[in-house]
Write an enzyme that holds these catalytic residues in place. Structure first.
Site, mmCIF file in Angstrom:
data_model
loop_
_atom_site.group_PDB
_atom_site.id
_atom_site.type_symbol
_atom_site.label_atom_id
_atom_site.label_comp_id
_atom_site.label_asym_id
_atom_site.label_seq_id
_atom_site.Cartn_x
_atom_site.Cartn_y
_atom_site.Cartn_z
ATOM 1 N N SER A 492 -20.868 31.523 -16.534
ATOM 2 C CA SER A 492 -21.841 31.442 -15.104
ATOM 3 C C SER A 492 -21.709 32.459 -14.364
ATOM 4 O O SER A 492 -22.235 33.753 -14.709
ATOM 5 C CB SER A 492 -21.363 30.082 -14.596
ATOM 6 O OG SER A 492 -22.437 29.613 -13.751
ATOM 7 N N ASP A 578 -29.044 25.210 -22.307
ATOM 8 C CA ASP A 578 -28.483 25.471 -20.568
ATOM 9 C C ASP A 578 -29.811 25.886 -20.027
ATOM 10 O O ASP A 578 -30.203 26.820 -20.222
ATOM 11 C CB ASP A 578 -27.475 26.724 -20.705
ATOM 12 C CG ASP A 578 -27.042 26.866 -19.342
ATOM 13 O OD1 ASP A 578 -27.476 26.124 -18.297
ATOM 14 O OD2 ASP A 578 -26.198 27.884 -19.315
ATOM 15 N N HIS A 610 -24.470 24.123 -20.242
ATOM 16 C CA HIS A 610 -23.910 25.315 -19.537
ATOM 17 C C HIS A 610 -22.402 25.106 -19.847
ATOM 18 O O HIS A 610 -21.761 26.094 -19.706
ATOM 19 C CB HIS A 610 -24.202 24.942 -18.133
ATOM 20 C CG HIS A 610 -23.783 25.977 -17.306
ATOM 21 N ND1 HIS A 610 -24.325 27.248 -17.562
ATOM 22 C CD2 HIS A 610 -22.846 26.397 -16.154
ATOM 23 C CE1 HIS A 610 -23.930 28.193 -16.474
ATOM 24 N NE2 HIS A 610 -23.026 27.775 -15.714
#
Length: 633
Positions: A492, A578, A610
């Site tokens: 991320s 995602d 994610h």
């Protein structure tokens, strides 16, 4: 009901393995503990154990009770027998629940009924997809009905194109009964389409069953209002962030007392995760990150007295306190974990300041393992601040040897890096594979004051990058670090950090691994679903040419603009579902690396968001992660 020691659930399969360090296979055989609450008589803790099955690619759950003062666990089949049903009104007359309601026309077949095989989706605004699902015109709504068979439900948000519980993670914690049972209070962001995508302004609404009227209990606050609960004396309490569009704002405890909104944590330099009232209504206990851990705090509630509000930290240690379950005499029941141990249920004696572990789902397993050692160190940053850095050392560590070392870059970007236990980014597992792990609490981490936490906003590629390099350079001075074998990994925002550091690392690192990382800040703004996040952290849109802060985010702080400086192998993981950091980010990064002739690999999970949640995908993830390190480090 039958008596069992819960550890027997998993020990039969584990004993056959005969391993003395953590492995990916063993990690995904551990039982995962979730506390559900105290029993009706408050003598037992009710909890769930979910155990993944890699073979079946799913998890199986069982439910247990365990005495609050310790003892063996008892398996139960139905939690309704032992738990209070918080969805039933205080007088027992009504039941509150939630359901999904189709309101908007979105699908091609909605507009053209005869074309029922069409897969078209038609949108007039943003919020057309969120997290990992597309908007099909359906919304979560809160209902209530009489507590009897066959009763019809009443939709208290009838016709409203808003969600309660909130998507994607909200549950029945998003709505509660008032103490007199005359009202239902619920959390909702009453915005739709593009307005929804650029705002964090949730409020707490109160629906009166008799009048069928709704009022906004938090009107005027522009940020998140969440986690409503009533004190024992009937005061509505919730968590509040002040600023709209800022998802990582300071989270405070607010009490509505006789029409006055009292902020109990206004003058405390931290942010609250969750809270619970003491039984006498005099104190609020809460969990918050502090100095690389999550600890238990207490704040007094003064009411109208002149007594000063004081926040006090209660627990200390290299562990995380997480869920607050309830009280049993002088004990508060919580879940607790650390980097070497998955969560278990504990009690903490508030008078004696002593701990007792109640559940032991994985205790026997850990006893068979040589575990990693975690050390705290404080590194001086380039601007003269002290930064906490976790260093995780391999099991049976030998300081006379040299070890390959990984810099771990945390996501968020404003999420705490504490003594957490991940089933993917598991520091204990990385250490068990023979790697030293360096995990800095760089700029943008809660637990070190609000100023430290906020500094990263609009400065993604600035001071925080110096913080990363300060951390790895400091630890690399140790004789046990093989300076020729340094790797950089993260997901991320951590993946963004990997992409960015790959262009500025000055040959410090030998290899890189990024998972669902932001590669191109321009295309990120154009494809991510929660636009408020980019607006806040980037400072605006890329077409705002007179906005110097925003322009820096899309040029200087854009990893895509520095690919010509990439010179080391890179592994890129990407989830197909995602929508937070969409697939194009990973594709662009991989394509750039390939076209530049850099050794690179793209591992795509079409059915993951994610995160990586399916057991077999998780094994592939771990397999590719460590295979890449074996190949390149």
């Amino acid at each position: 009901m039958k008596k069992v020691v819960v550890t027997t659930l998993i020990m039969m399969s584990l004993n056959a393995i005969g391993q003395n360090v953590m492995s990916p296979e063993l990690l995904w055989k551990l039982g995962r503990v979730s506390a559900l609450g105290l029993s009706k008589d408050e003598k037992n803790v009710v909890f769930k154990v979910s155990t993944p099955s890699v073979e079946e690619n799913k998890s199986h759950s069982k439910f247990y009770t365990i005495p609050v003062n310790g003892g063996n666990a008892t398996e139960i089949k139905d939690t309704k027998e032992v738990l209070n049903d918080k969805n039933i009104s205080p007088d027992g007359k009504f039941l509150v629940y939630n359901d999904e309601v189709k309101i908007d026309k979105v699908l091609g077949k909605d507009f053209y009924p005869k074309l029922d095989k069409s897969e078209a989706q038609i949108y007039d605004g943003l919020d057309y997809r969120h997290w990992d699902t597309w908007n099909e015109g359906k919304f979560n709504h809160v209902f209530y009905k009489e507590n009897k068979d066959g009763a019809a439900g009443i939709d208290i948000l009838k016709g409203e194109t808003f969600d309660s519980p909130q998507k994607p993670f909200g549950g029945d914690e998003d709505y509660i009964w008032s103490p007199d049972g005359k009202s239902i209070l619920y959390v909702c962001k009453k915005k739709a389409g593009t307005a929804y995508a650029i705002s964090t302004n949730t409020d707490i609404y109160e629906y009166n069953l008799e009048t069928q009227k709704t009022i906004n209990r938090t009107e005027g606050n522009l940020g998140y209002d969440t986690a409503p609960q009533f004190s024992p004396t009937g005061n509505l309490t919730w968590l509040q962030m002040k600023r709209d569009g800022y998802e990582a704002d300071k989270n405070d405890i607010i009490v509505d007392f006789k029409g006055m909104k009292i902020n109990l944590t206004a003058n405390w330099d931290g942010t609250v995760d969750n809270f619970i009232w003491s039984k006498d209504g005099r104190n609020v206990y809460f969990v918050a990150p502090v100095d690389g851990t999550k600890q238990l705090f207490v704040v007094n509630f003064p009411g109208l007295t002149k007594i000063a509000i004081q926040v006090r930290q209660i627990t200390k240690g290299d562990f995380d306190v997480n869920d607050l379950v309830g009280f049993a005499g002088d004990e508060i029941i919580v879940t607790r974990n650390d980097m070497n141990h998955a969560p278990e249920i504990y009690s903490f004696n508030l008078k004696k300041n002593s701990w007792k572990q109640l559940s032991n789902v994985n205790t026997e397993t850990y006893k068979t393992l040589a575990l990693s050692k975690t050390e705290k160190r404080y590194v001086t940053t380039t601007d003269g601040k002290k930064m906490l850095v976790w260093v995780i050392l391999p099991p049976n560590f030998d300081a006379t040897k040299k070890y390959p070392t990984l810099l771990f870059c945390q996501g968020g970007p404003q999420s705490a890096l504490t003594q957490s236990y991940s089933f993917r980014w598991n520091f204990s597992l990385m250490a068990a594979k023979g790697y030293v792990v360096v995990a800095p609490n760089r700029r943008g981490m809660p637990g070190h004051g609000v100023e430290w936490n906020e500094q990263i906003s609009k400065d993604w590629g600035g001071q925080v990058m110096d913080d990363y390099l300060s951390a790895i350079d400091d630890v690399a001075k140790e004789s046990y670090v093989d300076k020729s074998r340094l790797g950089c990994v993260g997901a991320s925002y951590g993946g963004y950090s990997v992409f960015y550091l790959a262009g500025i690392h000055n040959n410090r690192f030998k290899t890189f691994i990024a998972h669902d990382g932001v590669f191109n800040t321009v295309s990120m703004l154009g494809t991510t679903e929660e636009v408020f996040f980019n607006n806040w952290d980037f400072g605006g849109a890329y077409w705002e040419k007179d906005n110097a802060v925003a322009q820096k985010a899309y040029t200087t702080f854009n990893p895509a603009t520095m690919v010509e400086k990439w010179n080391k192998p890179i592994l890129i993981f990407q989830g197909g579902k995602d929508f937070r950091v969409p697939i194009g980010q990973g594709q662009e990064a991989f394509q750039a690396a390939q076209l530049r002739g850099i050794k690179s690999r793209f591992v795509y999970f079409p059915d993951e968001n994610h995160w990586v949640l399916k057991p077999q995908n998780a094994q592939v993830w771990q397999g590719e992660f460590f295979k890449w390190l074996n190949e390149t480090l």
